[in-house]
Each structure stands twice: as structure tokens, then as C-alpha cells.
Design an enzyme around this catalytic site. Structure first.
Site, PDB file in Angstrom:
ATOM      1  N   CYS A 259       0.815  -1.233   0.000  1.00  0.00           N
ATOM      2  CA  CYS A 259       0.000   0.000   0.000  1.00  0.00           C
ATOM      3  C   CYS A 259       0.838   1.268   0.000  1.00  0.00           C
ATOM      4  O   CYS A 259       0.886   1.982  -0.989  1.00  0.00           O
ATOM      5  CB  CYS A 259      -0.944  -0.016   1.198  1.00  0.00           C
ATOM      6  SG  CYS A 259      -2.195  -1.291   1.038  1.00  0.00           S
TER       7      CYS A 259
HETATM    8  N1  LIG Z   1      -2.487  -6.224   0.978  1.00  0.00           N
HETATM    9  C1  LIG Z   1      -3.169  -5.226   1.510  1.00  0.00           C
HETATM   10  O1  LIG Z   1      -3.070  -4.998   2.715  1.00  0.00           O
HETATM   11  C2  LIG Z   1      -4.119  -4.377   0.676  1.00  0.00           C
HETATM   12  C3  LIG Z   1      -5.012  -3.524   1.355  1.00  0.00           C
HETATM   13  C4  LIG Z   1      -5.896  -2.756   0.619  1.00  0.00           C
HETATM   14  C5  LIG Z   1      -5.872  -2.840  -0.775  1.00  0.00           C
HETATM   15  N2  LIG Z   1      -5.012  -3.654  -1.424  1.00  0.00           N
HETATM   16  C6  LIG Z   1      -5.070  -3.705  -2.889  1.00  0.00           C
HETATM   17  O2  LIG Z   1      -5.733  -4.894  -3.308  1.00  0.00           O
HETATM   18  C7  LIG Z   1      -5.173  -5.382  -4.530  1.00  0.00           C
HETATM   19  C8  LIG Z   1      -4.681  -6.793  -4.354  1.00  0.00           C
HETATM   20  O3  LIG Z   1      -3.642  -6.789  -3.402  1.00  0.00           O
HETATM   21  P1  LIG Z   1      -3.149  -8.087  -2.659  1.00  0.00           P
HETATM   22  O4  LIG Z   1      -2.311  -7.599  -1.533  1.00  0.00           O
HETATM   23  O5  LIG Z   1      -4.290  -8.997  -2.365  1.00  0.00           O
HETATM   24  O6  LIG Z   1      -2.228  -8.739  -3.816  1.00  0.00           O
HETATM   25  P2  LIG Z   1      -1.620 -10.226  -3.851  1.00  0.00           P
HETATM   26  O7  LIG Z   1      -0.417 -10.147  -4.740  1.00  0.00           O
HETATM   27  O8  LIG Z   1      -1.491 -10.761  -2.479  1.00  0.00           O
HETATM   28  O9  LIG Z   1      -2.735 -11.092  -4.578  1.00  0.00           O
HETATM   29  C9  LIG Z   1      -3.177 -10.854  -5.855  1.00  0.00           C
HETATM   30  C10 LIG Z   1      -3.450 -12.191  -6.524  1.00  0.00           C
HETATM   31  O10 LIG Z   1      -4.008 -11.917  -7.807  1.00  0.00           O
HETATM   32  C11 LIG Z   1      -3.557 -12.933  -8.698  1.00  0.00           C
HETATM   33  N3  LIG Z   1      -3.773 -12.508 -10.067  1.00  0.00           N
HETATM   34  C12 LIG Z   1      -2.999 -11.767 -10.857  1.00  0.00           C
HETATM   35  N4  LIG Z   1      -3.575 -11.584 -12.065  1.00  0.00           N
HETATM   36  C13 LIG Z   1      -4.760 -12.237 -12.036  1.00  0.00           C
HETATM   37  C14 LIG Z   1      -5.814 -12.423 -12.958  1.00  0.00           C
HETATM   38  N5  LIG Z   1      -5.765 -11.856 -14.165  1.00  0.00           N
HETATM   39  N6  LIG Z   1      -6.874 -13.163 -12.590  1.00  0.00           N
HETATM   40  C15 LIG Z   1      -6.920 -13.730 -11.369  1.00  0.00           C
HETATM   41  N7  LIG Z   1      -5.954 -13.589 -10.436  1.00  0.00           N
HETATM   42  C16 LIG Z   1      -4.890 -12.843 -10.766  1.00  0.00           C
HETATM   43  C17 LIG Z   1      -2.129 -13.162  -8.286  1.00  0.00           C
HETATM   44  O11 LIG Z   1      -1.676 -14.433  -8.726  1.00  0.00           O
HETATM   45  C18 LIG Z   1      -2.213 -13.051  -6.760  1.00  0.00           C
HETATM   46  O12 LIG Z   1      -2.402 -14.313  -6.150  1.00  0.00           O
HETATM   47  C19 LIG Z   1      -4.088  -4.376  -4.889  1.00  0.00           C
HETATM   48  O13 LIG Z   1      -4.635  -3.404  -5.741  1.00  0.00           O
HETATM   49  C20 LIG Z   1      -3.749  -3.750  -3.564  1.00  0.00           C
HETATM   50  O14 LIG Z   1      -3.217  -2.448  -3.724  1.00  0.00           O
HETATM   51  C21 LIG Z   1      -4.126  -4.440  -0.718  1.00  0.00           C
END
Ligand SMILES: NC(=O)c1ccc[n+]([C@@H]2O[C@H](COP(=O)([O-])OP(=O)(O)OC[C@H]3O[C@@H](n4cnc5c(N)ncnc54)[C@H](O)[C@@H]3O)[C@@H](O)[C@H]2O)c1
Length: 418
Positions: A259
Site C-alpha cells: 500500500c
Molecule cells: N495487501 C493489503 O493490505 C491491501 C489492502 C488494501 C488494498 N489492497 C489492494 O488490493 C489489490 C490486491 O492486493 P493483494 O495484496 O491482495 O495482492 P496479492 O499479490 O497478495 O494477490 C493478488 C493475486 O491476484 C492474482 N492474479 C494476478 N492476475 C490475475 C488475474 N488476471 N486473474 C486472477 N488472479 C490474478 C495473483 O496471482 C495473486 O495471487 C491491490 O490493488 C492492492 O493495492 C491491498
């Protein structure tokens, strides 16, 4: 409802499991086959989702992890929770685009799509909507509902988690908002509707930029206070006694995770791109926070120097590779930069972190060890970077020759705070 959650990471997996727990039939779709295999075997890789809870929804037949796009067919609600990284300082929306294209193939009239990935204002209506329309031949807001609902997950926070934290919801029109809200009302205690997707997108970036800027403020203060010989931590505690108009932030070795190092730059990129102006607060906060690992190393060099030692040849024990206490997330972690700077200067770097299991984010030259008396005693310097509850800090205080504590958890003759 039949729910698809695209992206089974830190955001998507807790949502998918929660949706399954409350009675939806959920497909957890991810392109990463290894992750899907682990989920199918009942093995969680996200701290906030215990494997036992995952197995409950698997055994109940309510949760179906899959890497086959065809599993997305027939959804009532689809949520996009895929990564939105920066590539050379520019938003990389390719994961989101791929995900929207995949879902478009299975989009039916009456279905709802909600975007959760953090992104710049305008993405839902200008990018995701058109891709869904193009791939399905349907119209957003008319044939299907579309909205944006930012995630507020705070990894490791036991009080405020997915279901207890209010969730902002939005839609491309009133009906979309109603449908997006109706879905989230089934999984969280409180939804906060706003009138426009761009408002919801901006709200998320404001939240993270607020933290980023305030952390930068105390980080810069910590550097100056040290040089002035003032205890910044005590000053922060004193300021925090003010019951209004002040919010406590503390210094640290830098920011990390998915983030703070990334999201504010989505906002500044959009401001620059659309208005031709720089978002100075974000640029300044980036600059200060990005330099904190270098400052940690600078302090370490000074401390070793006092002992007539060079970094080259010294053994440094890093405690905590994760960017945050009690989590296993080492993405963008300041510990990575601290480690590589020390390694490049010839130090032998050892690191203890019981939470970080996926090693891909950590320099392979770092030797992973357990925190014990022997490791602490043999190190020329110990650096506390993430103050996990699992660490026995008494062992550190009682056996270390020198400790640089970036979290102010220790005191003693051999300890220096950031
Ligand atoms: N981690 C946090 O604390 C947090 C908090 C708020 C918002 N976010 C936002 O949420 C979003 C996801 O973050 P995250 O931390 O869960 O990421 P992450 O990397 O943990 O997980 C994302 C997953 O999406 C998969 N992926 C990629 N392309 C794909 C596709 N085309 N179809 C299906 N799956 C696909 C990846 O393989 C991965 O497993 C980001 O935009 C992030 O900024 C994250």
C-alpha cells in the site's frame, strides 16, 4: 449468490472465505496454479485466514479455488482483487485488464462486478467498465451493475478486520450502487455508500496518502531529533497526550507492503497526467520514507565505527524481514534494502523472521536463522526492524553487543533507538 473473487491474495482470499462463510457459493479464481493447489489442499498462505477456517469452507463445499477461467461461469457477483503495482513509477494495470477481460467472457445480464484493487480515480468507469462491455456486449449500469469498493484490510489487526471495518461502496449509477451495497452488506457489518466511483477511489488513496505523509513527518523528525540530541519517542508520547487535534504516528525503518510505497504514487501519477502538476506532499513523503533504510544503515555504520569496526566483515542480525509487525509480508519491505546495502558493503547478514515464509522477496545472500541466544551473542550488531510478538526481546537485550532498535521496544546500555 454465486460469487467469483478474482485474485486470491491478501485481499481476495479473506473476502472469498468470508463470503463462503456467510452462505454464498464462492469461486476463488487465481492465475497462480501453485496458490490454487495450496488452497485446495486447505493450506492458507495469508496470515489473516487460518487454515482451519479455510478447510471449514472447503469441507462445506462453499469455496472452490480454481485456476481455470471456466470456473467463473455463471456468477452473480464478481470481485476483482488483483495486484496494481508500479512499474518504473507508472501504474501497471495489466493484471486488472486481464481480469476484466476474463470476467467479461462470463458476464451475464443482471450480474454485478465490483473492483477492489487500489487504483487511481477514474479506473472503474474509464478502464474496467469499457473492457467488461467490450468483452460481453452488455452495458454497465444497464445490463449489469458495476462499482468500486476499496479494501481496508490491515494485516494482523485482530480488532479491525474485513467484517468489522466499515466498507466504502460505490456504483456507476444508483442501481449499481444498490446492488454492490447489497452484496457487501452480506459480508461486512457496515457499508458506507458514496455517490460516485471516483469518490470511492479517491477515498482509498486519501487514507493511504494520509498515513504515508504522517509517517514521513515523524521519520524526518526522528532524524533531526537524533542529531539535536532530543528523544523523539518521548516527544511523540508527550504530544499524544493531547486528546484532540493530534494523531499518533511513530518513526520506523521505512514503509513497505503493497500500500504505502505504491498507492500514493497512483494519485500523484493521475494528478501529473491529468493536471500537469506534481503532488508535492506525496513526492516529499516518498523521498523521506524511501531514504529511511539508508538512514538505518548510516546509524549502524556510526555505531560500528564507535566500536572500531567496519561494516565489511561484521555480522549483522536483522530481526524482522516483514514490513509490519506480526505479518509475513516482505513485499517492498525496508528490511530488504537494509539487507542489500549491508551485504554490498561486505557484512554477513543474518535474519530472523518466523512469519516470512515466501522467500522470493528477500535477497538470497541473507542467511535465515532463528532468534536465539547464540545468534544474538555472535552478532556485532542487531537491528530490530519488525517487532513481532514472537520475538523474545529479553534474549536480545541480555545478549547483544549492540542493538539499533527502530521500533523503540528495548532500553538498556547497549541499545540505541532510531
Ligand atoms: N495487501 C493489503 O493490505 C491491501 C489492502 C488494501 C488494498 N489492497 C489492494 O488490493 C489489490 C490486491 O492486493 P493483494 O495484496 O491482495 O495482492 P496479492 O499479490 O497478495 O494477490 C493478488 C493475486 O491476484 C492474482 N492474479 C494476478 N492476475 C490475475 C488475474 N488476471 N486473474 C486472477 N488472479 C490474478 C495473483 O496471482 C495473486 O495471487 C491491490 O490493488 C492492492 O493495492 C491491498
Amino acid at each position: 449468490m454465486r460469487v467469483v473473487v478474482a485474485g486470491q491474495g491478501y485481499v481476495g482470499l479473506p473476502l472469498a472465505v468470508r463470503a463462503a462463510q456467510v452462505g454464498h457459493s464462492v469461486v476463488g479464481f487465481d492465475v497462480d496454479e501453485d496458490r490454487i493447489k495450496r488452497l485446495a489442499a486447505g493450506e492458507s498462505y495469508v496470515d489473516d485466514v487460518p487454515s482451519a477456517r479455510l478447510r471449514e469452507v472447503l469441507d462445506a463445499g462453499a469455496f472452490h479455488p480454481s485456476s481455470d477461467p471456466r470456473a467463473c461461469a455463471g456468477f452473480d457477483v464478481a470481485v476483482i482483487a488483483v495486484p496494481t503495482p508500479l512499474r518504473d513509477g507508472t501504474p501497471d494495470l495489466t493484471y486488472m485488464e486481464d481480469s476484466a477481460r476474463t470476467l467479461a467472457r462470463y458476464l451475464r445480464p443482471g450480474a454485478t462486478v465490483a473492483l477492489e484493487s487500489t487504483t487511481y480515480p477514474g479506473t472503474t468507469t474509464e478502464l474496467v467498465g469499457p473492457l467488461l462491455e467490450e468483452g460481453s456486449g452488455l452495458i454497465a449500469g444497464v445490463d449489469f451493475a458495476l462499482g468500486y469498493s476499496p479494501e481496508r484490510i490491515d494485516p494482523g489487526n485482530r480488532e479491525w478486520h474485513l467484517s468489522t471495518t466499515p466498507k466504502v461502496v460505490s456504483g456507476v449509477n444508483a442501481e449499481s450502487l444498490e446492488r454492490v451495497k447489497a452484496f457487501y452488506d452480506t459480508v461486512v457489518a457496515q457499508t458506507v455508500p458514496v455517490s460516485d466511483c471516483k469518490v470511492a477511489e479517491l477515498a482509498k488513496l486519501m487514507e493511504n496518502t494520509f498515513r504515508h505523509v504522517n509517517i514521513a513527518l515523524v521519520n524526518e523528525l526522528a532524524v533531526f531529533a537524533h542529531d539535536l540530541g532530543i528523544d523523539v519517542w518521548e516527544a511523540i508520547d508527550a504530544a499524544s497526550s493531547k486528546p484532540f487535534g493530534y494523531m499518533r504516528f511513530v518513526p520506523g525503518p521505512g514503509v513497505g507492503g503493497h500500500c504505502l510505497p505504491i498507492d500514493p504514487s497512483y494519485l500523484s501519477w493521475r494528478v501529473q497526467r491529468t493536471l500537469g502538476q506534481s503532488f508535492r506532499f506525496v513526492e516529499l513523503a516518498n523521498d523521506i520514507n524511501n531514504h529511511m533504510p539508508d538512514y538505518v544503515v548510516r546509524r549502524l555504520i556510526a555505531a560500528l565505527n564507535k566500536q572500531r569496526k567496519a561494516v565489511n566483515g561484521s555480522t549483522v542480525l536483522l530481526l524482522g524481514l516483514a514490513y509490519k509487525k506480526n505479518t509475513g509480508d516482505a513485499r517492498e519491505s525496508p528490511a530488504r534494502r537494509v539487507a542489500s546495502l549491508l551485504l554490498d558493503m561486505g557484512a554477513e547478514v543474518r535474519a530472523a523472521d518466523p512469519h516470512v515464509v515466501e522467500d522470493g522477496h528477500v535477497d538470497q545472500r541473507v542467511r535465515r536463522v532463528a532468534l536465539d541466544q547464540e545468534q544474538v551473542a555472535r552478532a556485532d550488531a542487531v537491528v530490530l526492524l519488525a517487532d513481532h510478538d514472537a520475538f523474545d526481546l529479553d534474549v536480545v537485550r541480555d545478549n547483544a553487543r549492540y542493538v539499533l532498535d527502530t521500533r523503540r521496544r528495548l532500553t538498556g546500555p547497549t541499545v540505541e533507538s532510531l
